[in-house]
Scaffold this motif. Sequence first.
Motif, PDB file in Angstrom:
ATOM      1  N   PHE A  85       0.805  -1.221  -0.040  1.00  0.00           N
ATOM      2  CA  PHE A  85      -0.155  -0.045   0.115  1.00  0.00           C
ATOM      3  C   PHE A  85       0.840   1.280   0.284  1.00  0.00           C
ATOM      4  O   PHE A  85       1.729   1.368   0.876  1.00  0.00           O
ATOM      5  CB  PHE A  85      -0.977   0.085   1.127  1.00  0.00           C
ATOM      6  CG  PHE A  85      -2.012  -0.859   1.057  1.00  0.00           C
ATOM      7  CD1 PHE A  85      -3.372  -0.419   0.782  1.00  0.00           C
ATOM      8  CD2 PHE A  85      -1.806  -2.097   1.549  1.00  0.00           C
ATOM      9  CE1 PHE A  85      -4.575  -0.832   0.873  1.00  0.00           C
ATOM     10  CE2 PHE A  85      -3.238  -2.951   1.251  1.00  0.00           C
ATOM     11  CZ  PHE A  85      -4.426  -2.295   1.158  1.00  0.00           C
ATOM     12  N   VAL A  86       0.880   2.010  -0.941  1.00  0.00           N
ATOM     13  CA  VAL A  86       1.588   3.234  -1.228  1.00  0.00           C
ATOM     14  C   VAL A  86       0.711   4.638  -0.808  1.00  0.00           C
ATOM     15  O   VAL A  86      -0.318   4.824  -1.547  1.00  0.00           O
ATOM     16  CB  VAL A  86       2.271   3.827  -2.558  1.00  0.00           C
ATOM     17  CG1 VAL A  86       2.855   4.975  -2.673  1.00  0.00           C
ATOM     18  CG2 VAL A  86       3.116   2.196  -2.667  1.00  0.00           C
ATOM     19  N   ILE A  87       0.799   5.106   0.213  1.00  0.00           N
ATOM     20  CA  ILE A  87      -0.108   6.237   0.797  1.00  0.00           C
ATOM     21  C   ILE A  87       0.558   7.938   0.291  1.00  0.00           C
ATOM     22  O   ILE A  87       1.767   8.022   0.558  1.00  0.00           O
ATOM     23  CB  ILE A  87      -0.328   6.253   2.142  1.00  0.00           C
ATOM     24  CG1 ILE A  87      -0.851   5.005   2.323  1.00  0.00           C
ATOM     25  CG2 ILE A  87      -1.362   7.488   2.689  1.00  0.00           C
ATOM     26  CD1 ILE A  87      -2.046   4.543   3.358  1.00  0.00           C
ATOM     27  N   TRP A 204       4.817 -10.926   1.760  1.00  0.00           N
ATOM     28  CA  TRP A 204       5.088  -9.718   2.219  1.00  0.00           C
ATOM     29  C   TRP A 204       3.790  -8.683   2.242  1.00  0.00           C
ATOM     30  O   TRP A 204       3.352  -8.767   1.170  1.00  0.00           O
ATOM     31  CB  TRP A 204       6.354  -9.023   1.290  1.00  0.00           C
ATOM     32  CG  TRP A 204       7.762  -9.702   1.592  1.00  0.00           C
ATOM     33  CD1 TRP A 204       8.211 -10.700   1.027  1.00  0.00           C
ATOM     34  CD2 TRP A 204       8.698  -9.122   2.712  1.00  0.00           C
ATOM     35  NE1 TRP A 204       9.447 -10.846   1.524  1.00  0.00           N
ATOM     36  CE2 TRP A 204       9.820  -9.991   2.522  1.00  0.00           C
ATOM     37  CE3 TRP A 204       8.303  -8.333   3.608  1.00  0.00           C
ATOM     38  CZ2 TRP A 204      10.743  -9.891   3.448  1.00  0.00           C
ATOM     39  CZ3 TRP A 204       9.288  -8.133   4.538  1.00  0.00           C
ATOM     40  CH2 TRP A 204      10.691  -8.835   4.396  1.00  0.00           C
ATOM     41  N   PHE A 205       3.811  -8.025   3.449  1.00  0.00           N
ATOM     42  CA  PHE A 205       2.776  -6.877   3.210  1.00  0.00           C
ATOM     43  C   PHE A 205       3.541  -5.804   3.693  1.00  0.00           C
ATOM     44  O   PHE A 205       4.095  -5.623   5.023  1.00  0.00           O
ATOM     45  CB  PHE A 205       1.619  -7.101   4.364  1.00  0.00           C
ATOM     46  CG  PHE A 205       0.717  -6.055   4.434  1.00  0.00           C
ATOM     47  CD1 PHE A 205      -0.445  -5.955   3.626  1.00  0.00           C
ATOM     48  CD2 PHE A 205       1.000  -5.159   5.444  1.00  0.00           C
ATOM     49  CE1 PHE A 205      -1.076  -4.840   3.589  1.00  0.00           C
ATOM     50  CE2 PHE A 205       0.081  -3.860   5.579  1.00  0.00           C
ATOM     51  CZ  PHE A 205      -0.953  -3.887   4.646  1.00  0.00           C
ATOM     52  N   THR A 206       3.482  -4.709   2.875  1.00  0.00           N
ATOM     53  CA  THR A 206       4.323  -3.414   3.102  1.00  0.00           C
ATOM     54  C   THR A 206       3.604  -1.992   3.154  1.00  0.00           C
ATOM     55  O   THR A 206       2.574  -2.105   2.046  1.00  0.00           O
ATOM     56  CB  THR A 206       5.438  -3.160   2.003  1.00  0.00           C
ATOM     57  OG1 THR A 206       6.363  -4.457   2.088  1.00  0.00           O
ATOM     58  CG2 THR A 206       6.412  -2.086   2.437  1.00  0.00           C
ATOM     59  N   LEU A 207       3.613  -1.283   4.039  1.00  0.00           N
ATOM     60  CA  LEU A 207       2.781  -0.075   4.177  1.00  0.00           C
ATOM     61  C   LEU A 207       3.844   0.893   3.991  1.00  0.00           C
ATOM     62  O   LEU A 207       4.853   1.264   4.613  1.00  0.00           O
ATOM     63  CB  LEU A 207       2.166   0.026   5.270  1.00  0.00           C
ATOM     64  CG  LEU A 207       1.727   1.398   5.615  1.00  0.00           C
ATOM     65  CD1 LEU A 207       0.405   1.941   4.607  1.00  0.00           C
ATOM     66  CD2 LEU A 207       1.021   1.475   6.794  1.00  0.00           C
ATOM     67  N   GLU A 208       3.791   1.848   2.599  1.00  0.00           N
ATOM     68  CA  GLU A 208       4.766   3.057   2.518  1.00  0.00           C
ATOM     69  C   GLU A 208       3.924   4.355   2.626  1.00  0.00           C
ATOM     70  O   GLU A 208       2.953   4.733   1.955  1.00  0.00           O
ATOM     71  CB  GLU A 208       5.372   2.918   1.068  1.00  0.00           C
ATOM     72  CG  GLU A 208       6.091   1.754   0.924  1.00  0.00           C
ATOM     73  CD  GLU A 208       6.642   1.615  -0.422  1.00  0.00           C
ATOM     74  OE1 GLU A 208       6.796   2.930  -1.136  1.00  0.00           O
ATOM     75  OE2 GLU A 208       7.558   0.812  -0.957  1.00  0.00           O
TER      76      GLU A 208
END
Length: 372
Positions: A85-87, A204-208
């Motif tokens: 997720f790119v915020i 892999w779960f990534t929050l940017e």
Amino acid sequence: MSKPRGIAEERECLLKEVREMPPGPEALRKLAYVREEYDWAILDYQASLRIFSDTAYQDRKHFLLELIQNADDAQFRSDEAELTFVIDENSIELRYNEKGFDVEDMISITGTGMSTKVGRGGQSHSFIGEKGIGFKSVFALASEVEIESPPWHFVLSKEKPIIPKCLTSGTFSEDNAVRAVADELHRFVVGQVESFLFLQRLSWFTLEDHRYTPARIMSVRIEPPDRSGDTLLMSVQPNDSLRQYSLYAEDVEFPADLVAERWETLGTSIGPLKRKLVVAALVDTTEDRTTEGRLFCYLPTEVRLPVPIFLQVDGHTKADRERLHAPEQNRWNSYLINLLPDFLLRAILSWRDDSLVAQRLPDLIPTEPGTD
């Protein structure tokens, strides 16, 4: 009022043409024509409108979990399935390394019928949608969503969620929803990491979060990526927390009549269906231990368990996917619940031979009246 049978047959012919066209803008425009001119007036779409008004997808937690579930059900290019997720200040972007949409995915995501997962085998570990609207939970917060999976590039709107509009470029933004979504994603990684426990493919779960300089990056790593074995590790960065779970799983078979009753549109075409029961016990953690567990139907439900185990079943849930239909009125759930006592007993007996779990078995067995 439904259109005459001849119109329905004409619609099927047009969908056949869509399937036979080269993937891309022209096929997408023909599909949009079918959705606009035919589906707008049939019961399939009317039912979707009722579902949108009756369900609890305004809960942003389940809106996000539905998107994560959809990503987990994708076909990936490698064993390392990743979701990011790119915020930014006014937009949210989801990226994952899937193989990409084929024409059946396009027909599915623009409709309200059965998921393509049934046609791909209905594996015992896979979620099969009840009404084909899981992705459309995104409209709980967004007025429109842009999707790019080359050669497909289109936008769906909340006003007409089954009619794709072909795009050549553009960026999705929804100012009012960004903060709410970012806060919820942060809670998943920091305090609700069990939400990822029964994902089957994502490793892999990534929050940017690029609203900050430098960007704040958090991640959850799930091992092993192929979910082989009876142990699962979940590590969270950047706070270096670690959780280890011991798993026990069995395949159970549901008879054809219950399958046909649950997925009415398929009738008896599937036949008996195997589904997987899984129970997980937290055996090691760098954080404070929880004293209660939870029931999952692929996504976490609101059903709490009195002991720290996490139970995954393919229960027949209500539209909000947080509660199950009452077993007294639902034969699928009644059949499922009757299987659980013996399944859990076999899990406990198996864990007696697991040195990590054995020492914690007294904590995993209900002892208070009414908690068994």
